[in-house]
Design a protein around this motif. Structure first.
Motif, PDB file in Angstrom:
ATOM      1  N   ALA A  46      10.775  20.262  58.200  1.00  0.00           N
ATOM      2  CA  ALA A  46      11.032  21.006  56.968  1.00  0.00           C
ATOM      3  C   ALA A  46      12.352  20.563  56.339  1.00  0.00           C
ATOM      4  CB  ALA A  46      11.047  22.504  57.255  1.00  0.00           C
ATOM      5  N   GLU A  47      13.372  20.394  57.156  1.00  0.00           N
ATOM      6  CA  GLU A  47      14.668  19.944  56.645  1.00  0.00           C
ATOM      7  C   GLU A  47      14.557  18.555  56.035  1.00  0.00           C
ATOM      8  OE1 GLU A  47      17.665  21.455  56.205  1.00  0.00           O
ATOM      9  OE2 GLU A  47      16.523  23.240  56.748  1.00  0.00           O
ATOM     10  N   ALA A  48      13.784  17.677  56.660  1.00  0.00           N
ATOM     11  CA  ALA A  48      13.609  16.319  56.144  1.00  0.00           C
ATOM     12  C   ALA A  48      12.931  16.323  54.778  1.00  0.00           C
ATOM     13  CB  ALA A  48      12.808  15.477  57.137  1.00  0.00           C
ATOM     14  N   ALA A  49      12.145  17.367  54.505  1.00  0.00           N
ATOM     15  CA  ALA A  49      11.467  17.475  53.209  1.00  0.00           C
ATOM     16  C   ALA A  49      12.435  17.899  52.110  1.00  0.00           C
ATOM     17  CB  ALA A  49      10.310  18.464  53.301  1.00  0.00           C
ATOM     18  N   GLY A  50      13.608  18.373  52.492  1.00  0.00           N
ATOM     19  CA  GLY A  50      14.624  18.736  51.509  1.00  0.00           C
ATOM     20  C   GLY A  50      14.842  20.237  51.425  1.00  0.00           C
ATOM     21  N   PRO A  51      15.947  20.631  50.842  1.00  0.00           N
ATOM     22  CA  PRO A  51      16.265  22.055  50.719  1.00  0.00           C
ATOM     23  C   PRO A  51      15.211  22.788  49.900  1.00  0.00           C
ATOM     24  CG  PRO A  51      18.151  20.687  50.091  1.00  0.00           C
ATOM     25  CD  PRO A  51      16.987  19.782  50.278  1.00  0.00           C
ATOM     26  N   GLY A  52      14.799  23.930  50.396  1.00  0.00           N
ATOM     27  CA  GLY A  52      13.812  24.735  49.675  1.00  0.00           C
ATOM     28  C   GLY A  52      12.439  24.099  49.588  1.00  0.00           C
ATOM     29  N   ALA A  53      12.133  23.209  50.530  1.00  0.00           N
ATOM     30  CA  ALA A  53      10.844  22.504  50.503  1.00  0.00           C
ATOM     31  C   ALA A  53       9.683  23.488  50.487  1.00  0.00           C
ATOM     32  CB  ALA A  53      10.729  21.589  51.717  1.00  0.00           C
ATOM     33  N   ARG A  54       8.606  23.084  49.854  1.00  0.00           N
ATOM     34  CA  ARG A  54       7.371  23.870  49.863  1.00  0.00           C
ATOM     35  C   ARG A  54       6.551  23.401  51.053  1.00  0.00           C
ATOM     36  NH1 ARG A  54       5.298  23.476  43.786  1.00  0.00           N
ATOM     37  NH2 ARG A  54       3.574  22.709  45.016  1.00  0.00           N
ATOM     38  N   ILE A  55       6.202  24.344  51.926  1.00  0.00           N
ATOM     39  CA  ILE A  55       5.517  24.009  53.174  1.00  0.00           C
ATOM     40  C   ILE A  55       4.194  24.757  53.231  1.00  0.00           C
ATOM     41  CG2 ILE A  55       5.652  24.199  55.689  1.00  0.00           C
ATOM     42  CD1 ILE A  55       8.740  24.051  55.290  1.00  0.00           C
ATOM     43  N   LEU A  56       3.142  24.053  53.603  1.00  0.00           N
ATOM     44  CA  LEU A  56       1.837  24.655  53.827  1.00  0.00           C
ATOM     45  C   LEU A  56       1.591  24.671  55.327  1.00  0.00           C
ATOM     46  CD1 LEU A  56      -0.933  25.706  52.925  1.00  0.00           C
ATOM     47  CD2 LEU A  56      -1.660  23.312  52.707  1.00  0.00           C
ATOM     48  N   ALA A 105      10.778  29.866  56.696  1.00  0.00           N
ATOM     49  CA  ALA A 105      11.123  30.666  55.520  1.00  0.00           C
ATOM     50  C   ALA A 105      12.557  31.179  55.620  1.00  0.00           C
ATOM     51  CB  ALA A 105      10.145  31.829  55.369  1.00  0.00           C
ATOM     52  N   ARG A 106      12.956  31.600  56.799  1.00  0.00           N
ATOM     53  CA  ARG A 106      14.339  32.070  56.991  1.00  0.00           C
ATOM     54  C   ARG A 106      15.353  30.959  56.761  1.00  0.00           C
ATOM     55  NH1 ARG A 106      13.032  35.812  62.208  1.00  0.00           N
ATOM     56  NH2 ARG A 106      12.384  37.652  61.019  1.00  0.00           N
ATOM     57  N   ALA A 107      14.918  29.719  56.965  1.00  0.00           N
ATOM     58  CA  ALA A 107      15.793  28.569  56.731  1.00  0.00           C
ATOM     59  C   ALA A 107      15.850  28.192  55.249  1.00  0.00           C
ATOM     60  CB  ALA A 107      15.328  27.369  57.562  1.00  0.00           C
ATOM     61  N   GLY A 108      15.144  28.943  54.406  1.00  0.00           N
ATOM     62  CA  GLY A 108      15.223  28.722  52.964  1.00  0.00           C
ATOM     63  C   GLY A 108      14.083  27.956  52.346  1.00  0.00           C
ATOM     64  N   HIS A 109      13.051  27.670  53.120  1.00  0.00           N
ATOM     65  CA  HIS A 109      11.901  26.932  52.584  1.00  0.00           C
ATOM     66  C   HIS A 109      10.871  27.912  52.046  1.00  0.00           C
ATOM     67  CE1 HIS A 109      13.698  23.398  54.290  1.00  0.00           C
ATOM     68  NE2 HIS A 109      13.784  24.026  55.449  1.00  0.00           N
ATOM     69  N   ARG A 110      10.046  27.452  51.134  1.00  0.00           N
ATOM     70  CA  ARG A 110       8.962  28.265  50.584  1.00  0.00           C
ATOM     71  C   ARG A 110       7.702  27.928  51.375  1.00  0.00           C
ATOM     72  NH1 ARG A 110       9.176  26.956  44.415  1.00  0.00           N
ATOM     73  NH2 ARG A 110       9.304  24.896  45.320  1.00  0.00           N
TER      74      ARG A 110
END
Length: 72
Positions: A31-41, A55-60
């Protein structure tokens, strides 16, 4: 016990996998490698064992699961 019954009973799933954490750094790293606030399915999200920390780490995070008991 069949896999179907395990997923139909979220309490059973929780007993088997709820404390598993050794794989979380891997998924959080992706998730971090995808960038800050990455959208994850998260397919097969279950009770959110991986999705909630992401989500707690700031990803959507959008979680999907075909077992209704897992989404409760």
């Amino acid at each position: 016990m069949s896999a179907e019954s395990m997923y139909a009973q979220s309490a059973i799933y929780g007993m088997l996998f709820g404390r598993r954490e050794r794989d979380l750094p891997f998924y959080l790293g992706l998730a971090e490698a995808a960038g800050p606030g990455a959208r994850i399915l998260d397919l097969g999200v279950g009770p959110g064992r991986v999705a909630i920390p992401q989500a707690r780490a700031g990803h959507r995070v959008l979680g999907l699961d075909d077992a209704p008991a897992m989404l409760q």
